[in-house]
Write a protein that holds these residues in place. Structure first.
Motif, PDB file in Angstrom:
ATOM      1  N   TYR A 167     -22.080  12.211  20.913  1.00  0.00           N
ATOM      2  CA  TYR A 167     -22.207  11.169  19.891  1.00  0.00           C
ATOM      3  C   TYR A 167     -21.816   9.804  20.451  1.00  0.00           C
ATOM      4  O   TYR A 167     -22.460   8.785  20.160  1.00  0.00           O
TER       5      TYR A 167
ATOM      6  N   CYS B 106     -24.179   6.565  20.677  1.00  0.00           N
ATOM      7  CA  CYS B 106     -23.790   5.243  20.166  1.00  0.00           C
ATOM      8  C   CYS B 106     -23.990   4.165  21.225  1.00  0.00           C
ATOM      9  O   CYS B 106     -24.521   3.088  20.943  1.00  0.00           O
TER      10      CYS B 106
ATOM     11  N   SER C 265     -16.999   1.157  17.475  1.00  0.00           N
ATOM     12  CA  SER C 265     -17.404   2.569  17.600  1.00  0.00           C
ATOM     13  C   SER C 265     -16.333   3.366  18.334  1.00  0.00           C
ATOM     14  O   SER C 265     -15.926   4.452  17.895  1.00  0.00           O
TER      15      SER C 265
ATOM     16  N   PHE D 110     -30.424   3.811  13.071  1.00  0.00           N
ATOM     17  CA  PHE D 110     -29.530   4.633  13.870  1.00  0.00           C
ATOM     18  C   PHE D 110     -29.822   6.117  13.653  1.00  0.00           C
ATOM     19  O   PHE D 110     -29.879   6.907  14.611  1.00  0.00           O
TER      20      PHE D 110
END
Length: 348
Positions: free
Chosen positions: A214, A218, A244, A273
């Motif tokens: 993840y 990002c 983030s 996203f």
């Protein structure tokens, strides 16, 4: 991998595997290496194992039946019958040779090794290693010649740089074992024959996998897709990267809805996203869950590559760690140049 002092290297054999599309041969050894020198055994163990990330686990897969995965079958044979080590290693080398047809695949040495006492979490397991060295380096060797010293160049392997590796623990056989993977070369999708074609492994969908992937998602979204789809300054990109990373550093659990609300904010960016996530998963051939426990080891790994650096021409690099409100961007008509104004309390 850490804590390898306890590892016992039982057997090693070396074969040479070429690229059949370049008429490079497969050369098979008849016998395993003679391991009488303890220094050589320690060097081989370090070379084979030190590059692995013990937190990132994979497992063997197959579309229809796990027992049809060739590497899984050969590894199982060695675990269950160590006397078949040499013969089965030749089958592994033949299979790798048949998969080494991509133009980027280099000829190299294939090592098959059997280990005892390899650390896995809090336990110690038997393991089988499959390693390939593709890149050679030049070394200088100093030797005595009469009453003088001479220097010659020799080609060899840097034991600090493992090109390709697979470490299979005798654990979770029904799920395809617990496997660690190294692939330092040919990282582009079209040349990932080691992971996809030869080993046929996939990552376990655990907290480490989800956190690591993840954060990678990002970073790619913010640095690539976000900048293409929306008007955003470099400092805003860096701010989003920082927010983030801060989310993952301060939370125990990840929730996509919460992440979208606290970090991304804008609904249209959130939709973009989520679409990017679907494409990312399809290209990478794995899934990332929308809710999971955050793994701190994965966060620490990704924090090393989350570069919050603002590069201005070739003159300045500004490291931004937070407080976007203390940065002001402008344009000076007199000089015809852009500028950033930074506000701070102390200089150190």
């Amino acid at each position: 991998m850490t804590g390898i002092d306890s590892v016992q290297l039982r057997d090693v054999i070396v074969h040479k595997v070429g690229n059949p599309t370049r008429s490079e041969n497969l050369v098979l050894s008849e016998n395993a290496l003679t391991l009488n020198d303890e220094l050589v055994k320690r060097m081989l163990t370090k070379y084979f194992l030190s590059s692995f990330n013990e937190n990132e686990h994979y497992h063997f897969t197959h579309l229809s039946d796990l027992n049809l995965n060739e590497v899984f079958t050969y590894v199982t044979k060695i675990f269950e019958d160590p006397s078949a080590f040499v013969a089965t290693s030749a089958l592994l080398a033949n299979f790798l040779h048949s998969k080494s047809t991509h133009a980027r695949v280099k000829e190299g040495e294939l090592y098959i090794a059997l280990f005892d006492q390899v650390p896995l979490g809090t336990e110690y397991k038997q393991a089988i290693g499959i390693f390939k060295s593709e890149n050679k380096e030049n070394f200088l060797k100093v030797f005595t010649h009469g009453r003088s010293l001479e220097v010659i160049s020799e080609e060899g392997i840097n034991i600090n740089k493992l090109d390709k590796g697979c470490l299979v623990f005798r654990n979770n056989k029904e799920e395809g074992y617990t496997v660690c993977v190294v692939d330092s070369t040919n990282k582009k999708n079209e040349a990932q024959y080691w992971v996809s074609d030869f080993l046929q492994v996939e990552p376990y969908a655990d907290s480490y996998h989800n956190t690591d992937k993840y954060l990678g998602l990002c970073k790619q979204f913010i640095t690539n897709e976000y900048a293409e789809k929306f008007e955003i300054s470099k400092s805003d990109q860096i701010d989003l990267l920082n927010r983030s990373m801060d989310y993952f550093k301060t939370k125990d659990q990840f929730s996509l809805d919460e992440f979208a609300e606290e970090v991304i904010h804008h609904a249209d960016v959130v939709d973009t996203f989520k679409e990017y996530k679907k494409t990312y998963e399809s290209v990478k051939n794995f899934e990332i869950e929308d809710e999971f426990d955050i793994n701190l080891s994965a966060v620490k790994k990704q924090a090393k590559i989350f570069k919050a650096v603002l590069k201005l021409d070739r003159n300045f690099h500004i490291y931004i760690h937070g407080r976007k409100d203390l940065i002001e961007k402008g344009y000076d008509e007199l000089t015809g140049k852009h500028f950033y104004k930074l506000f701070y309390d102390e200089e150190s």
